[in-house]
Design a protein around this motif. Structure first.
Motif: not given
Lengths: 296, 258
Positions: B31-53
């Motif tokens: 739950f951390k983005d590349s800047n180290g602050s709290f975010s859901f971006s990693n989980i969101a990225t996963f669900f946006q990437q069709k290949e990974a899903v």
């Protein structure tokens, strides 16, 4: 008829299960680089296994026009050290796991209620965790703490996934034990430590031994956790060596001989264990019979 | 006597440091983005990437197929092995367990060798076949264990009450062997869903499973994203475990290897 069909089913399955192993064993007696290509009987792969090649390089002697290239003899020293590492890590990790797990089992056994449940739950986590998660989570921990990855981190990781099995092996022995024997030892003047050593340890020894053996095999077999915790200093165990080797394309032929040797060792020791357990069961029955005979 | 309960403390501390803390760290990283602050971006990225899903769904499919095949092939074997009238020798059960003592990578490579030998193309079929090969013993052994301990008087009672052999099997033996089935299913499903090296070797990198996706991301230094993927797998494993243990919790069946 029914029995025949049942036996046929079992033996067909076994034949299929063992087919790859048999192929490896058969082709460990031929020199060919590629598996499945028979180039005549030879035990060279075996003798290679016990001779370390000079620093793992082919040395060529340049004599003017003529280049004399001596064929590499033996296995590279990296395979040799991988075998050594595997055994060393397995030994250290399983000794520590056995000690930690046995002490923990005694502690958990004496806990009650919620605390006991919580410890059981904790103990189950590493066993249910997939290897890759255990590996990655420990990798992240070690990196965050700033621990250099190497022998120590691999051993710590192996202790983490081995100890729960030791606890599970020792626990039944504690449950079977008569708690009064320990109290009796104390009443007869033994110090708690003596009572521990002379009463409890002999009772749980069987569980400790099987916990140790299980830890040892788990450690030798482990691949995923080791891969993530070995760092990138070129430290390899047999598993990670084989993995790297296979990815480079093709298995080092000597590994066929090594696998055969490992398999034979496993076969012999399992047979011995089974024969021993049947033998000791018989002896026990005889003993009981003898006692009964005397009493009557 | 109770003083010795304190003996659990070193192990408790060890587990906190090496089991609980690392898992908590995976969650924090996820739950951390590349800047180290709290975010859901990693989980969101996963669900946006069709290949990974798709890889995840595909891995679940493969794991389910493998587990079912192991169950269908392994149950009869375990049943036969447990019946004294059909199988008298103790050797066969040892033979079934023995492959578990051989390094899984060596076994996998041997399977690849077998495919090469039989000119079988390495692909999805080979993957499933190889996985069933590798994990069948893990299914047979727990089921054999429960069937072996099964009190035969239940079966005899069913017989006395007029059940035919099929009814006996379906309504008495299978329900009574459920603990073995669930621990067998767990022991096959878990490694197949999370495997990475085995699938690579069995298919020469033609088929990609979720475990490989995780490993690649961690290896490429994408720890936050890799942790998010690990967390997804962890949730998956947690759900599976809860499902298979929802009946009776049997503390020792999961570790019944030796």
């Amino acid at each position: 008829m029914k029995k025949f069909l049942a036996q046929a089913y079992i033996w067909t399955l076994l034949l299929l299960l063992y087919a790859p192993i048999i192929i490896i064993m058969v082709f460990s007696f031929t020199e060919s680089k590629v598996l499945g290509n028979w180039t005549g009987f030879s035990t060279k792969l075996y003798s290679n296994l016990f001779t370390v090649k000079e620093s793992g390089t082919t040395f060529a002697v340049d004599t003017g026009e003529l280049v004399v290239r001596s064929a590499p003899q033996g296995v590279s020293s990296s395979l040799f050290s991988a075998i050594e590492n595997t055994l060393l890590i397995a030994l250290v990790a399983s000794i520590i796991s056995t000690a930690l797990g046995s002490v923990a089992a005694i502690g958990i056994f004496n806990l009650k209620g919620k605390k006991k449940q919580a410890m059981y739950f904790l103990n189950n986590i590493p066993m249910l965790n997939p290897d890759i998660i255990t590996g990655i989570s420990l990798f992240i921990l070690f990196v965050a703490v700033g621990l250099t990855q190497g022998y120590a981190t691999i051993i710590l990781a192996h202790i983490t996934f081995c100890t729960p099995y030791v606890v599970l092996c020792v626990m039944p022995k504690l449950i079977q034990m008569n708690p009064n024997t320990y109290e009796a030892a104390l009443d007869l003047g033994a110090t708690p430590l003596q009572a521990m050593w002379k009463v409890i340890v002999p009772h749980i020894r069987g569980g400790m031994v099987s916990g140790f053996l299980l830890s040892f095999t788990l450690s030798i077999d482990d691949f995923a956790v080791t891969l993530f915790t070995k760092g990138n200093e070129g430290l390899d165990t047999l598993s990670t060596y084989i993995y790297a080797d296979a990815r480079k394309g093709g298995l080092t032929p000597e590994l066929r001989a090594l696998s055969t040797i490992i398999f034979v060792i496993v076969l012999v020791s399992l047979t011995l264990i089974n024969v021993y357990s049947i033998y000791s069961k018989r002896k026990n029955i005889k003993k009981q019979y003898w006692r009964y005979d005397k009493a009557s | 006597m109770n003083r010795r309960s304190s003996w659990a403390i070193p192990y408790f501390i060890f587990m906190l440091i090496f089991v609980v803390l690392p898992l908590v760290m995976i969650m924090l990283y996820a739950f951390k983005d590349s800047n180290g602050s709290f975010s859901f971006s990693n989980i969101a990225t996963f669900f946006q990437q069709k290949e990974a899903v798709n890889t995840l769904i595909y891995s679940i499919e493969i794991a389910i197929i493998t587990t079912l095949l192991c169950l269908v092939i392994g149950y009869p074997a375990a049943y036969i092995l447990s019946r004294k009238d059909l199988n008298r020798s103790a050797v066969t059960i040892v033979l079934f367990i023995m492959p578990m003592w051989i390094n899984i990578l060596v076994r996998t490579l041997a399977t690849v060798a077998l495919f090469d030998f039989g000119k079988i193309p390495l692909g999805e079929g080979a993957l499933i076949f190889g996985m069933v090969y590798n994990f069948l013993p893990y299914m047979v052994y727990p089921i054999y264990n429960t069937l072996n301990k099964l009190d035969n008087s239940y079966v005899e009672a069913a017989q006395d009450l007029g059940a035919n052999p099929i009814q006996q099997f379906v309504r008495v033996i299978i329900p009574l062997s459920k603990p073995g089935i669930s621990s067998g299913v767990l022991m096959v499903f878990m490694p197949t869903i999370s495997t990475f090296a085995i699938s690579e070797l069995l298919t020469m990198n033609k088929v990609k499973l979720f475990g490989t996706t995780i490993q690649e991301n961690i290896n490429n230094g994408l720890w936050n994203y890799g942790s998010a993927l690990s967390l997804i797998m962890l949730v998956l494993i947690g759900v599976t475990t809860l499902l298979s243990y929802s009946g009776k919790g049997d503390e020792q069946s999961a570790g019944g290897l030796l």
